[in-house]
Design a protein around this motif. Sequence first.
Motif, PDB file in Angstrom:
ATOM      1  N   GLU B 222      42.487  12.135 -19.790  1.00 31.99           N
ATOM      2  CA  GLU B 222      42.427  11.979 -18.326  1.00 31.99           C
ATOM      3  C   GLU B 222      41.725  10.689 -17.938  1.00 31.99           C
ATOM      4  O   GLU B 222      42.133   9.982 -17.017  1.00 31.99           O
ATOM      5  CB  GLU B 222      41.669  13.156 -17.704  1.00 31.99           C
ATOM      6  CG  GLU B 222      42.551  14.364 -17.468  1.00 31.99           C
ATOM      7  CD  GLU B 222      41.789  15.495 -16.782  1.00 31.99           C
ATOM      8  OE1 GLU B 222      40.921  15.191 -15.928  1.00 31.99           O
ATOM      9  OE2 GLU B 222      42.051  16.660 -17.131  1.00 31.99           O
ATOM     10  N   ALA B 225      44.013   7.788 -18.695  1.00 31.86           N
ATOM     11  CA  ALA B 225      45.080   7.669 -17.692  1.00 31.86           C
ATOM     12  C   ALA B 225      44.536   7.053 -16.405  1.00 31.86           C
ATOM     13  O   ALA B 225      45.156   6.142 -15.824  1.00 31.86           O
ATOM     14  CB  ALA B 225      45.676   9.049 -17.415  1.00 31.86           C
ATOM     15  N   ALA B 226      43.374   7.542 -15.968  1.00 28.99           N
ATOM     16  CA  ALA B 226      42.789   7.022 -14.729  1.00 28.99           C
ATOM     17  C   ALA B 226      42.461   5.539 -14.881  1.00 28.99           C
ATOM     18  O   ALA B 226      42.652   4.745 -13.944  1.00 28.99           O
ATOM     19  CB  ALA B 226      41.523   7.806 -14.379  1.00 28.99           C
ATOM     20  N   ARG B 227      41.994   5.150 -16.024  1.00 31.88           N
ATOM     21  CA  ARG B 227      41.642   3.744 -16.250  1.00 31.88           C
ATOM     22  C   ARG B 227      42.875   2.858 -16.236  1.00 31.88           C
ATOM     23  O   ARG B 227      42.851   1.746 -15.697  1.00 31.88           O
ATOM     24  CB  ARG B 227      40.898   3.580 -17.582  1.00 31.88           C
ATOM     25  CG  ARG B 227      39.500   4.175 -17.559  1.00 31.88           C
ATOM     26  CD  ARG B 227      38.842   4.116 -18.927  1.00 31.88           C
ATOM     27  NE  ARG B 227      38.506   2.743 -19.327  1.00 31.88           N
ATOM     28  CZ  ARG B 227      37.411   2.099 -18.927  1.00 31.88           C
ATOM     29  NH1 ARG B 227      36.568   2.696 -18.115  1.00 31.88           N
ATOM     30  NH2 ARG B 227      37.174   0.873 -19.323  1.00 31.88           N
ATOM     31  N   SER B 228      43.943   3.365 -16.828  1.00 30.95           N
ATOM     32  CA  SER B 228      45.124   2.504 -16.913  1.00 30.95           C
ATOM     33  C   SER B 228      45.685   2.234 -15.518  1.00 30.95           C
ATOM     34  O   SER B 228      46.246   1.182 -15.254  1.00 30.95           O
ATOM     35  CB  SER B 228      46.156   3.102 -17.862  1.00 30.95           C
ATOM     36  OG  SER B 228      46.911   4.078 -17.183  1.00 30.95           O
ATOM     37  N   LYS B 229      45.491   3.222 -14.586  1.00 30.82           N
ATOM     38  CA  LYS B 229      45.967   3.032 -13.211  1.00 30.82           C
ATOM     39  C   LYS B 229      45.321   1.818 -12.538  1.00 30.82           C
ATOM     40  O   LYS B 229      45.936   1.158 -11.712  1.00 30.82           O
ATOM     41  CB  LYS B 229      45.640   4.275 -12.371  1.00 30.82           C
ATOM     42  CG  LYS B 229      46.784   5.281 -12.333  1.00 30.82           C
ATOM     43  CD  LYS B 229      46.484   6.340 -11.279  1.00 30.82           C
ATOM     44  CE  LYS B 229      47.188   7.629 -11.653  1.00 30.82           C
ATOM     45  NZ  LYS B 229      46.580   8.793 -11.027  1.00 30.82           N
ATOM     46  N   ILE B 230      44.062   1.588 -12.857  1.00 32.28           N
ATOM     47  CA  ILE B 230      43.407   0.444 -12.221  1.00 32.28           C
ATOM     48  C   ILE B 230      43.389  -0.770 -13.147  1.00 32.28           C
ATOM     49  O   ILE B 230      42.656  -1.741 -12.911  1.00 32.28           O
ATOM     50  CB  ILE B 230      41.964   0.791 -11.782  1.00 32.28           C
ATOM     51  CG1 ILE B 230      41.237   1.489 -12.928  1.00 32.28           C
ATOM     52  CG2 ILE B 230      41.941   1.637 -10.547  1.00 32.28           C
ATOM     53  CD1 ILE B 230      39.831   1.092 -13.044  1.00 32.28           C
ATOM     54  N   GLY B 231      44.182  -0.698 -14.208  1.00 36.71           N
ATOM     55  CA  GLY B 231      44.365  -1.866 -15.053  1.00 36.71           C
ATOM     56  C   GLY B 231      43.301  -2.058 -16.115  1.00 36.71           C
ATOM     57  O   GLY B 231      43.120  -3.163 -16.622  1.00 36.71           O
ATOM     58  N   SER B 588      34.308   7.598  -3.168  1.00 33.17           N
ATOM     59  CA  SER B 588      35.383   7.685  -4.160  1.00 33.17           C
ATOM     60  C   SER B 588      34.984   8.465  -5.413  1.00 33.17           C
ATOM     61  O   SER B 588      35.823   8.786  -6.241  1.00 33.17           O
ATOM     62  CB  SER B 588      35.783   6.269  -4.592  1.00 33.17           C
ATOM     63  OG  SER B 588      34.694   5.672  -5.287  1.00 33.17           O
ATOM     64  N   HIS B 592      32.129   1.577  -9.094  1.00 35.81           N
ATOM     65  CA  HIS B 592      33.215   0.615  -9.320  1.00 35.81           C
ATOM     66  C   HIS B 592      32.683  -0.813  -9.180  1.00 35.81           C
ATOM     67  O   HIS B 592      32.287  -1.238  -8.107  1.00 35.81           O
ATOM     68  CB  HIS B 592      34.314   0.887  -8.282  1.00 35.81           C
ATOM     69  CG  HIS B 592      35.570   0.096  -8.534  1.00 35.81           C
ATOM     70  ND1 HIS B 592      36.689   0.238  -7.754  1.00 35.81           N
ATOM     71  CD2 HIS B 592      35.886  -0.826  -9.473  1.00 35.81           C
ATOM     72  CE1 HIS B 592      37.639  -0.586  -8.201  1.00 35.81           C
ATOM     73  NE2 HIS B 592      37.165  -1.231  -9.242  1.00 35.81           N
ATOM     74  N   TRP B 602      34.238   0.872 -14.303  1.00 34.14           N
ATOM     75  CA  TRP B 602      34.803   1.977 -13.517  1.00 34.14           C
ATOM     76  C   TRP B 602      34.269   3.261 -14.137  1.00 34.14           C
ATOM     77  O   TRP B 602      34.794   3.775 -15.108  1.00 34.14           O
ATOM     78  CB  TRP B 602      36.334   1.900 -13.574  1.00 34.14           C
ATOM     79  CG  TRP B 602      37.020   2.806 -12.600  1.00 34.14           C
ATOM     80  CD1 TRP B 602      37.339   2.553 -11.299  1.00 34.14           C
ATOM     81  CD2 TRP B 602      37.503   4.132 -12.863  1.00 34.14           C
ATOM     82  NE1 TRP B 602      37.970   3.616 -10.734  1.00 34.14           N
ATOM     83  CE2 TRP B 602      38.079   4.606 -11.672  1.00 34.14           C
ATOM     84  CE3 TRP B 602      37.481   4.960 -13.980  1.00 34.14           C
ATOM     85  CZ2 TRP B 602      38.646   5.865 -11.564  1.00 34.14           C
ATOM     86  CZ3 TRP B 602      38.043   6.235 -13.884  1.00 34.14           C
ATOM     87  CH2 TRP B 602      38.626   6.669 -12.675  1.00 34.14           C
TER      88      TRP B 602
END
Lengths: 275, 1000
Positions: B222, B225-231, B588, B592, B602
């Motif tokens: 998880e 996945a969350a990290r990849s969303k913000i690059g 959030s 960040h 992050w």
Amino acid sequence: MAQTRAIVITGNGTNCEMEAAHACRLGGFDEAVIAHIAEILSGEIRLDDFHFLNLTGGFLDGDDLGSAKAQANRLKHATVAGTGEKLVEQFTRFIADGKLILGVCNGFQLMVKMGMLPGFDGNYLSQTVTLTHNDCGRFQDRWTYLKVDSASPCIFTRGIEKGIYLPMRHGEGKFMCDTDETLQRIEREHLGVFRYSDPDYAAAAMEFPANPNGSQNAIAGICDPSGRLMGLMPHPEAFVHYTQHPRWTREQLPEEGDGLILYRNAAEYVKKNLI
Amino acid sequence: MPNRIEIALKDGVRDARGERIKREIEHFLHLAVDEVRTIDVYTVDAALTPNELEQAAAGPFSDPVIQTWSIDRPLAHGFDYAVEVGFRPGVTDNVGRTAREAVEYLTGRKFAAGEGVYYAVQYLFKAQLQSADVDKIATGLLCNTLIQRYSVLSASDFMARRGFSATVPKVSDSVGTAGRSPVQEIDLNVSDEELMRISKEGVLALTLDEMQIIQAHYRDPEVVAARSKIGLGAKPTDVELECLAQTWSEHCKHKIFAGTVQYEDEKGNKQEIKSLFKSFIQRTTKDVREKLGEKDFCLSVFKDNAGVIKFNEKHSLVFKVETHNSPSALDPYGGALTGIVGVNRDPFGTGQGSKLIFNTDVFCFADPFYEKPLPSRLLHPRRIFEGVVEGVEHGGNKSGIPTVNGSLVFDDRFAGKPLVFCGTAGLMPAEVNGQPGQDKFIKPGDLIVMTGGRIGKDGIHGATFSSEELNENSPVTAVQIGDPITQKRMFDFLIRARDKGLYRFITDNGAGGLSSSIGEMAGECGGCRMDLAKAPLKYPGLTPWEILISEAQERMSLAVPPEKVDEFLAMAGRFGVEATVLGEFTDSGVFHMLYGERTVAWLPMDFMHEGLPPMQLPAKWTPPQHDEPVLEEKNDYTADLKELLSSLNICSKESVVRRYDHEVQGGSVVKPFTGVANDGPSDAAVVRPILESFEGVVTAHGICPRYSDIDTYHMTANAVDEAMRNYVAVGGSLDLVAGLDNFCWCDPVLSEKTPDGDYKMAQLVRSNQALYDICMEYNLPLISGKDSMKNDFYDGSTKISIPPTLLFSVIGKIEDARKSVTMDVKRPGDIVYILGKTGNELGASEYLTLKGFTGNTVPHVDAAKAYRRYQAYHQAVLQGVVASCHDLSDGGLAVAAAESAFAGGYGLQIDLSRMLWKGDAAARNDLALLFSESASRHLVTVRPDQREAFESAMSGNCFTSIGTVTEEKELVITGLSGAVVVKADLAGLKEAWQQTLREL
């Protein structure tokens, strides 16, 4: 009825503003304003609106270039916003208007290094005396007996019989003159208002700790020939009530502390001459 | 081309600084020197005209009455050796900074980027010395090579080279030039050994368990996945890892106090304690507050930078005590200076901010006259003494805050780490802009603003470094030098901004820097987004992780509502204070961090703050057994008394205390020294923070690490009692008094390095048990405190651990400061009383220590009885029938009687046979009566005409009259047989007491 107004300048390391303002009020001033130097440089507050200027103790700019040196430089060169006027011009006008200035400790150092004291011949901007490192090489906080020169023209010390007892708290309080002539003239004109002395206020003291810094001729405070400008190293604002005395729990003392008379005399003078 | 401006004293002007150096060289290094003179050197690296340089030299840089100046021409003459000492690149140079500002005023121009003024001092020695001796003077006295550089020239070399060349200690830009990315990723999919290498080499101070928790976090699908969303990739960035290391450091997280302890006592009883902090400290306050009911005066405890209690309807009191031990071991001056200006920011950053009203300081050192060999990395105790004393002097005096109370405690184990406790109290309006002064909050959308000093590499890894023992490789950057004037300017501005309601939340930047302050603030509203590239830097070349964790001083972090930010920034500008918007607070759930456009960290808030499971800590209490000394009874104890008066822990500390301004702000009522010659040692301080009122604040402390050698339970009970009996002695009220606990321990975590960790942990448990027990009896809530748990030195062969030490500080009120009582006897004929009973409790006393023993009979506190007696005594104080009162502590009755007598300038006649005794009657002898350190006792004098009133106030309590004040300036004590056992003139006693540290 017109108000007697005192101002205490603070900022950049000034520390004793609160108790100096308190002493002014106790001494009889209707108003005592603590003004940050930023508020003076921004033009929000003008020296012209006051009668009595207090330059109090502290560590202006950390004593970094020698006590008060950086502030003396700032006052000489900084411009008041929106006027084109140098701040130093407000000071010289204040003096020319016959008003009062009291410099205590760091404030005395500032007056001396700006040249406001001893202020011979109306020249208030050229330095002839200094206050430098205590002979013991250290900051000291201890109480000192100060013998008054009753022949002095000083308006602040009127009515003091022999002397007063005040704390000194400084590392750079050794009084020195540029030449023997300066020292002789200070003596001749009775400008050396206070001298460190023995507890009886009989003889000037040259030995540590009665003379805590090794000052020439034991001089602890001086005034200008008009008597309206005065500076001293010990702190009159630190002894305005008996509970500030180091031995109040064992001696019978009057309600008022020895230092208050300086502020009373200032208020009295303003009422009589400047209102 | 940089220019050197030199400023020298004119010939014939006394050089006080040089004379002091000369004395120190002779005293410490035993080298003969004829003369030392000094020259100030300003190296100006800026585009100035020759005329401007001259104006600077003749104007702000020199004093025309006593000094001369030169530009690019050496002034030195008539010397054998010259040593020049300046700062290393990046070290805070306060004089250089002021010099630069002075030049800017003079020219009317700001310096360009990269321009600067750098300060150095040149020492000129007239002496027959070998060059090795000069090096010894330079490194042993003039210069701390961790932060300063020096160069030496003999007179002939000096002539040949025409003096020292200009040195510009500018930080060179090491990033970017190499073309590498400012952010690195760290691969945690590695072996356990590799994980530990990453932790150790990066000074992360993370354990294997903690590294594995981080490893697992980054393996969580998880999270990936969350990290990849913000690059971001699956590997942690260096910013993230450093941030977690700070947040999870012992220094910031207090893992030992939060851990789960398996405690076994001497009888084999086992107990699981989940968090010492919650089980004892927090519970103490909770239970005391419940007991106080409507009389509860606590306003904010444990949750903020400092504790807050009620003072009167309009004002609250704020108090915090901190330690700064590890930095002070490396750079005593800078470490201690940073300690005091650092703790100033705690009460200032509490609630909506408070005005600072006094400082306290307590130092624990090894013997300054220590002559045995020391491990190479350790500085000599004398140097630590000098540096710490001067650092706190400059920090406190320049900030305009009176230093009203303190102690010096000596034990040679403090050679391993000195303890530097600094405390600051503040006065806060009960209401600020219609809200309780102690409350503050953050709304999402509020702006992150940093004020004050700029960020440099100073103090990087301070938090993690102090979470480890001191060793050969302790990082240099962990040392900072404070700048009281920059801080004072900031405070002058912020207190006015507070009153105008220009910010919503304020906190200080201390250990861990922005990662800690913004991390905690983000916890208030649930997230933040901050651009590290916006942070103002002292010099270029800092990487994002360095910006985030730098402990550069004199900074506060604030939450400013967007509609107020323009006014806030404009006002900051007028006051000459740098203020920068770095980002905004969010909800959030994420911490960040950006660097420009790029996300560099992050971290989910819950992982940052809750991701760490409690430590598991074994603790086993086995009471130590010391040889029980057999002491010979004597006919005359006068010599023993004088020896005690001269001992380091008892002797006068006046040479140190006089260097601290204890009267600024004008509210001083009971000063550190009192009596007929202003030189008797006060028990506690009383100040009036509001000059128009006679309400007083009383502060005192207790500390007795020696008792830890027997039992930390009683060490703690005695420390609390000592603080209270000092507080009570001067007239402090028992209805409004709160405590602060500062634990300084040696590492109590059982490990290979610390095989006796379970014993040290048990000592910590017992200390906490005592804290709860005694504070409950004294109705004493704990409002704040701190722990420092790794006070050891270990270089692979030698290990030095400090004795477990609790500093207990109290703050409270005296309704009318004019009723304060001091310790000096007042007049002949007054009756001398002793309040409390004495027992055979010489264990770990100053007397036994003097005789080379520890013993076992440590004093026990009977807190219930003591509390009733303190209340009765306070009634006597309110009635004005107490002439003097002095607490009995180190050295027992004999020392207290001597001090009260010579402080007052009158003699005492005391009869030991009249003293009340507790315990085994067979042990009652002159020696124990004179020197036992039984707790909760006071020596009181009362005027004969007030005898009845005093005795009726005290009735029902243990007290007895034991003698009178006499006109003869002599202390005369008769023993149980009726024969005189102490007889000495006051001058001799005072001299014994004053001589030890007079010259320091």
